[in-house]
Structure formats: structure tokens, C-alpha cells
Design an enzyme around this catalytic site. Structure first.
Site, PDB file in Angstrom:
ATOM      1  N   PRO A   1      54.086  -6.608 -40.584  1.00  0.00           N
ATOM      2  CA  PRO A   1      53.144  -6.034 -39.615  1.00  0.00           C
ATOM      3  C   PRO A   1      51.750  -6.575 -39.846  1.00  0.00           C
ATOM      4  O   PRO A   1      51.318  -6.783 -40.987  1.00  0.00           O
ATOM      5  CB  PRO A   1      53.210  -4.534 -39.916  1.00  0.00           C
ATOM      6  CG  PRO A   1      53.624  -4.449 -41.345  1.00  0.00           C
ATOM      7  CD  PRO A   1      54.481  -5.642 -41.616  1.00  0.00           C
TER       8      PRO A   1
ATOM      9  N   GLY B   1      53.854  -1.293 -44.969  1.00  0.00           N
ATOM     10  CA  GLY B   1      54.848  -1.973 -44.155  1.00  0.00           C
ATOM     11  C   GLY B   1      56.177  -2.182 -44.827  1.00  0.00           C
ATOM     12  O   GLY B   1      57.061  -2.838 -44.256  1.00  0.00           O
TER      13      GLY B   1
ATOM     14  N   PHE C   1      58.429   0.122 -45.508  1.00  0.00           N
ATOM     15  CA  PHE C   1      59.453   1.028 -44.972  1.00  0.00           C
ATOM     16  C   PHE C   1      59.591   0.902 -43.453  1.00  0.00           C
ATOM     17  O   PHE C   1      60.605   1.285 -42.882  1.00  0.00           O
ATOM     18  CB  PHE C   1      59.119   2.485 -45.306  1.00  0.00           C
ATOM     19  CG  PHE C   1      58.993   2.763 -46.780  1.00  0.00           C
ATOM     20  CD1 PHE C   1      59.697   2.020 -47.720  1.00  0.00           C
ATOM     21  CD2 PHE C   1      58.164   3.769 -47.234  1.00  0.00           C
ATOM     22  CE1 PHE C   1      59.573   2.275 -49.069  1.00  0.00           C
ATOM     23  CE2 PHE C   1      58.038   4.047 -48.588  1.00  0.00           C
ATOM     24  CZ  PHE C   1      58.740   3.295 -49.506  1.00  0.00           C
TER      25      PHE C   1
ATOM     26  N   ILE D   1      56.917   0.182 -39.582  1.00  0.00           N
ATOM     27  CA  ILE D   1      55.608  -0.105 -39.006  1.00  0.00           C
ATOM     28  C   ILE D   1      55.038   1.174 -38.400  1.00  0.00           C
ATOM     29  O   ILE D   1      55.664   1.800 -37.531  1.00  0.00           O
ATOM     30  CB  ILE D   1      55.704  -1.201 -37.938  1.00  0.00           C
ATOM     31  CG1 ILE D   1      56.109  -2.527 -38.585  1.00  0.00           C
ATOM     32  CG2 ILE D   1      54.375  -1.353 -37.201  1.00  0.00           C
ATOM     33  CD1 ILE D   1      56.232  -3.671 -37.610  1.00  0.00           C
ATOM     34  N   ILE D   2      53.861   1.570 -38.872  1.00  0.00           N
ATOM     35  CA  ILE D   2      53.143   2.692 -38.276  1.00  0.00           C
ATOM     36  C   ILE D   2      52.617   2.238 -36.922  1.00  0.00           C
ATOM     37  O   ILE D   2      51.846   1.277 -36.833  1.00  0.00           O
ATOM     38  CB  ILE D   2      51.979   3.133 -39.178  1.00  0.00           C
ATOM     39  CG1 ILE D   2      52.517   3.605 -40.537  1.00  0.00           C
ATOM     40  CG2 ILE D   2      51.152   4.225 -38.498  1.00  0.00           C
ATOM     41  CD1 ILE D   2      51.424   3.775 -41.589  1.00  0.00           C
TER      42      ILE D   2
ATOM     43  N   ARG E   1      30.614 -14.469 -49.171  1.00  0.00           N
ATOM     44  CA  ARG E   1      31.616 -15.076 -50.037  1.00  0.00           C
ATOM     45  C   ARG E   1      31.934 -16.506 -49.620  1.00  0.00           C
ATOM     46  O   ARG E   1      32.109 -17.382 -50.485  1.00  0.00           O
ATOM     47  CB  ARG E   1      32.898 -14.228 -50.054  1.00  0.00           C
ATOM     48  CG  ARG E   1      33.957 -14.808 -50.983  1.00  0.00           C
ATOM     49  CD  ARG E   1      35.094 -13.862 -51.203  1.00  0.00           C
ATOM     50  NE  ARG E   1      35.666 -13.386 -49.965  1.00  0.00           N
ATOM     51  CZ  ARG E   1      36.837 -12.749 -49.903  1.00  0.00           C
ATOM     52  NH1 ARG E   1      37.524 -12.521 -51.000  1.00  0.00           N
ATOM     53  NH2 ARG E   1      37.303 -12.337 -48.739  1.00  0.00           N
TER      54      ARG E   1
ATOM     55  N   TYR F   1      34.136  -0.119 -58.698  1.00  0.00           N
ATOM     56  CA  TYR F   1      34.321  -1.332 -57.900  1.00  0.00           C
ATOM     57  C   TYR F   1      33.549  -2.462 -58.570  1.00  0.00           C
ATOM     58  O   TYR F   1      32.326  -2.382 -58.744  1.00  0.00           O
ATOM     59  CB  TYR F   1      33.798  -1.096 -56.486  1.00  0.00           C
ATOM     60  CG  TYR F   1      34.195  -2.139 -55.470  1.00  0.00           C
ATOM     61  CD1 TYR F   1      35.269  -1.927 -54.622  1.00  0.00           C
ATOM     62  CD2 TYR F   1      33.493  -3.338 -55.349  1.00  0.00           C
ATOM     63  CE1 TYR F   1      35.634  -2.866 -53.675  1.00  0.00           C
ATOM     64  CE2 TYR F   1      33.856  -4.284 -54.413  1.00  0.00           C
ATOM     65  CZ  TYR F   1      34.927  -4.043 -53.571  1.00  0.00           C
ATOM     66  OH  TYR F   1      35.301  -4.981 -52.636  1.00  0.00           O
TER      67      TYR F   1
END
Length: 511
Positions: free
Chosen positions: A122, A252, A254, A256-257, A371, A430
Site C-alpha cells: 500500500p 500494511g 495484515f 490495507i486501511i 537534507r 529524537y
């Protein structure tokens, strides 16, 4: 906005590297690479019969097998992904890109692909930074951009049903027309989508006030190779385990939402951002913990360490005295809360006013654009994140920093760190890493990441707070949750996707 392969963000708004940054890179030993990007070479895709099946479901005009379309759906946006783009590496090239327009089309595609032995990935925003779009075998990509509608807005319950392909800015625009906001603003906001938010348990800058995305989801629809699952008929339930939480973060693996039902809130009529100075990271840490545990919490609460503060502030005098200290950013959706300011003052903070806060707010989504020019100059720049309970945060920060410095010792790095998501019991960390590229920058970062992952595990942190698992964190995730938990998830995978066509090799080690 359509992201450009191998470059972040809207190509109409490129970012140039400031001259001060170029000078700083020279002090790090950064040298511009001699090699130019390599154009990708095509490889055979699907058979005519396979392409015909896909076209029958969505229409031939919504199936793309040309190299440009496939290349633009290859991998995500981690630094190693971008470096592999520049090397023309097509090993993760999809065999076709399919654009379904409804849940029913997604369901039919998954059922048919399972029967045909076609693996499926997905794709909605494509902003994964953990290898979440690079399965272990050849595949077709289902791009959900045509699932771009707000299906329903329930003003009584204050919920909205949004299809998975709705991008972050589009979701806010749709809700704003009715006076509401989702309040979810991750740094990938310009490119990420509703389905990706759910599949990776996304967190946004306003998580202190609105919560993580998985806390906003009250219902969802999942298409699997074996059929459809609909979850969430009430805000909370005691009818067994909450299976919504099993789908959220499943990346993804299991199914696709295709849509989610999310909590929404009235759109604020005013916003306030300001900066606060603390003597050092430990003092700032104590202050943000006090707010997280005892309140009152602002909408946005983040704390940079000494290195990140020094790098990000062009004018150090803004901290007062010209040197030292760390910067906290505090933001309010709605009226300014003086009680929050009183807590920060009592904890030793100095209010710097609105300028640092507004500077951060305005530049929030421009930072990822830097970046690409940094890579152009020959710098290695990448991020990683974790989370832990408050009592473990200081040791975790030290351990990860030392692991990164040790692993990148041949090209001494700058290691920046901040806290951007807080809870009563803990917070996220982070890290941003900048150093000169070695002759093999991909292996250079992978070595550093392995060292950081081990440090996270040893210090009691989680392998990911909001970036997800993908392939990069797959083995560390399996170690973190243990063999029995992995087997439990494999049982779910077997029940919903017995032929292992859904994002194979993502999230779970293949048996």
C-alpha cells in the site's frame, strides 16, 4: 503535492544551504562527492495477463507500468533510500502501480492478487523512513491517492470519516470548511496521508494537546486478502480486546486501511508560540516532565538539547548572555495559558517571547528540505527516535549519543537531540546525526544505526516512537516484544493473509 523520487518535498520550493552551514560542513570534513546520480534502468514487469487483471478491476488508465511511474513509487525517504536512488538502485522497483478509487476495488485487487501470487504494497504518502515500502519479493503498488474524500462529518459526535488517500493538508482543508481541525501535524505533513498516519502510529507536533494519531482514531475499515473488517462502533468498548489497536501500526502487513473515523475538534481562533530558555538539558527535562505529569499542558511542547539549540539558533544572543542554555518551544491552540508559563518560570525557565517560537513554527516544514542539499555537499544526515519512561530518559540519551559517536568515530558526527512528545509516564527522544560521508555511506549509516538500536534496547527504550518498524527495525522489534508475541502476530497474519502477499517482510520477520 507529488514528491519527487530521491528528493524531499515540493519541487517548486527548493531550499538552498545557507553559507554558514557550508562553512560548518567544512569543519566536519565534509567534501562534495565526485559521483553524479545514476539514472535507473528498467527491468521486466508483469505479464500481459497480470496487467489485464489489474486493468479489469480499476480500468486500464489507472494501471501504470512505465518506468517513471514505478520509479516514483520506489522506497521511501530515509537517507539510505535517497542514497540508493542516487545510485540508480532498482532492486525495490514495483512491477506496476495501480490506482484504485474505492474500498471495493481495493478489496477485489487484494483477493485477486492473492490468487495470482502477486505481492502488494500500500502507498498513500510514501514518506516511510524505515524501509516500510521495500518488501522481500517483487510486488505491485496500490497507490490510494484516488481515495481522497471526507465521507462523513458527524458534528454531534465530533467525528469525521476520511478515506486513506487524503493528504494531511487536504484533510485540514476539508475540515476547516466546517470549522474543525484534526490537529495532527507531523513533519511529513506536506506529503503524508491519513492511511499512512494510521498504519504507522504517527505523532504530530501538537501531540501534547491533541494526542497521537492512534489516539484520534475511533473506527477504521481494513481490506484484507480474505475480506473486509470494520472496527469501532463506539468510542470505547468492553467487548473483548480492542482490535483497532491491532490494525493501527500494522504497516500494511495484515491488509490495507481504506478509511478511518477520527475525532475532530473545533478549529482554534488563535495560536501562540514562544521560546523558553533553561540552563541545561536536565533543567529543561525536569520542567517539561512537571508539565506532562501535573499540567497544565500546552498544545506543543518540545525541548532541544545544548547541541541542537546551538545548531538551530542563528543568533545565540536570543538565549540571553550569548552562550549556553537550551531552548524549549511552547505553543497554545487557543488562549494563552499563563498557568503554564508560571510552572516554567518556577522551574527556572526564562521566557524569550514569541520570536523563537514563531521562527520554529514558520520553519517547521522547511527543515526536511535541507537534507537533499546536505547530501549534495557530501554530508551524511539522518534521524532516529525512541521513547522511554522518565526515569530512563537521561541514561538513554547518553547511551544513544555515545553509540552514534563511537560508530561514526572515523567521521566525528554532530549528534543533536530533542524531546517533542510527552506523556505522564515518559517521553520521546529524537536524534539528528550529521557527519562526513565515508566511501560507503549506506553501510556507514547502517553500522551506526545497529549500534544505536542496541543502545536503545540496553537502556530500556522502544525501537520506535512514531517512525514505525518497516524492515529497518524489524529484527529489533522482534527482540523487543519476544518470541511468543511475534508468533501471536504471525497467527494474525496467517488468518488475514495466508498467502503472505501483504507487504511481505515488513513488520514481521519471515519464517
Amino acid at each position: 503535492m507529488q514528491l519527487t523520487p530521491g528528493r524531499w518535498g515540493d519541487p517548486a520550493h527548493p531550499v538552498d544551504l545557507p553559507s554558514a552551514a557550508r562553512d560548518a560542513l567544512q569543519h566536519l570534513g565534509v567534501r562534495r562527492p565526485a559521483a553524479e546520480p545514476v539514472a535507473p534502468a528498467d527491468r521486466p514487469g508483469l505479464t500481459e495477463a497480470q496487467l489485464s487483471f489489474l486493468g479489469e478491476v480499476v480500468g486500464t488508465e489507472h494501471v501504470a507500468s512505465d518506468l517513471d511511474s514505478r520509479w516514483s513509487h520506489t522506497r521511501g525517504y530515509s537517507t539510505t533510500d535517497l542514497l540508493r536512488f542516487r545510485a540508480g538502485d532498482t532492486s525495490d522497483l514495483p512491477d506496476a502501480v495501480v490506482y484504485p478509487a474505492s474500498h471495493d476495488e481495493v478489496q477485489e485487487l487484494l483477493t485477486g492478487c492473492a490468487a495470482a501470487g502477486l505481492a502488494v504494497v500500500p502507498y498513500s504518502g510514501g514518506t516511510s523512513v524505515v524501509g516500510g515500502l521495500a518488501p522481500s519479493r517483487r510486488f505491485v503498488t496500490l497507490d490510494l491517492r484516488r481515495l481522497d474524500q471526507m465521507v462523513e462529518l458527524d458534528e454531534v459526535s465530533r467525528t469525521a470519516t476520511l478515506q486513506a488517500g487524503v493528504r494531511g493538508p487536504a484533510a485540514e482543508a476539508l475540515l476547516a470548511e466546517r470549522g474543525y481541525t484534526l490537529g495532527h501535524f507531523p513533519q511529513s505533513y506536506e506529503g503524508a496521508s491519513i492511511g499512512g498516519y494510521a498504519a504507522a502510529r504517527s505523532s504530530g507536533q501538537s501531540s501534547a494537546g491533541y494526542g497521537r494519531f492512534d489516539q484520534m482514531v475511533v473506527g477504521l475499515t481494513l481490506a484484507t486478502p480474505r475480506g473486509t473488517i470494520e472496527l469501532g462502533r463506539a468510542p470505547m468498548s468492553a467487548a473483548g480486546p480492542d482490535l483497532r489497536q491491532l490494525v493501527l501500526g500494522s504497516e500494511g502487513a495484515f491488509g490495507i486501511i481504506t478509511s478511518v473515523v477520527v475525532r475532530i475538534r473545533p478549529r482554534p481562533t488563535e495560536r501562540h508560540f514562544e521560546g523558553w530558555r533553561f540552563e541545561n538539558f536536565d533543567a529543561g527535562l525536569a520542567a517539561v516532565r512537571r508539565l506532562a505529569q501535573d499540567g497544565p499542558l500546552p498544545t506543543v511542547l518540545r525541548l532541544s538539547d545544548e547541541v541542537e539549540t546551538a545548531v538551530n539558533l542563528a543568533d545565540p544572543d536570543v538565549l540571553g548572555g550569548g552562550s549556553g542554555g537550551v531552548l524549549a518551544i511552547v505553543g497554545f491552540d487557543g488562549p494563552y495559558n499563563q498557568a503554564t508559563a508560571d510552572v516554567l518560570t518556577a522551574a527556572g525557565g526564562k521566557n524569550l517571547g514569541a520570536d523563537p517560537g514563531e521562527t520554529w513554527r514558520v520553519g517547521r516544514y522547511r527543515a526536511p528540505y535541507l537534507r537533499d542539499p546536505l547530501l549534495d555537499e557530501g554530508a551524511l544526515v539522518e534521524t532516529l527516535e525512541t521513547a522511554a519512561f522518565w526515569s530512563r530518559i537521561p541514561a538513554l540519551k547518553t547511551a544513544v549519543t555515545e553509540a552514534l559517536v563511537g560508530a561514526l568515530g572515523a567521521t566525528p558526527p554532530l549528534v543533536l537531540c530533542h524531546i517533542s512528545h510527552v506523556y505522564e509516564t515518559g517521553a520521546s527522544l529524537y536524534f539528528t546525526v550529521i557527519c562526513a560521508q565515508s566511501d560507503d555511506p549506506i553501510e556507514q549509516w547502517r553500522t551506526a544505526k545497529r549500534a544505536a538500536n542496541q543502545a536503545i534496547a540496553d537502556a530500556g527504550g522502544t525501537i520506535s516512537h512514531h517512525h514505525g518498524v518497516g524492515t529497518d527495525h524489524r529484527d529489533a522489534y522482534a527482540t523487543e516484544i519476544g518470541h511468543l508475541a511475534v508468533e501471536s502476530l504471525r497467527a494474525v497474519k496467517q488468518a488475514l493473509d495466508p498467502d503472505n502477499v501483504m507487504n511481505p517482510g515488513i513488520l514481521l520477520p519471515e519464517s
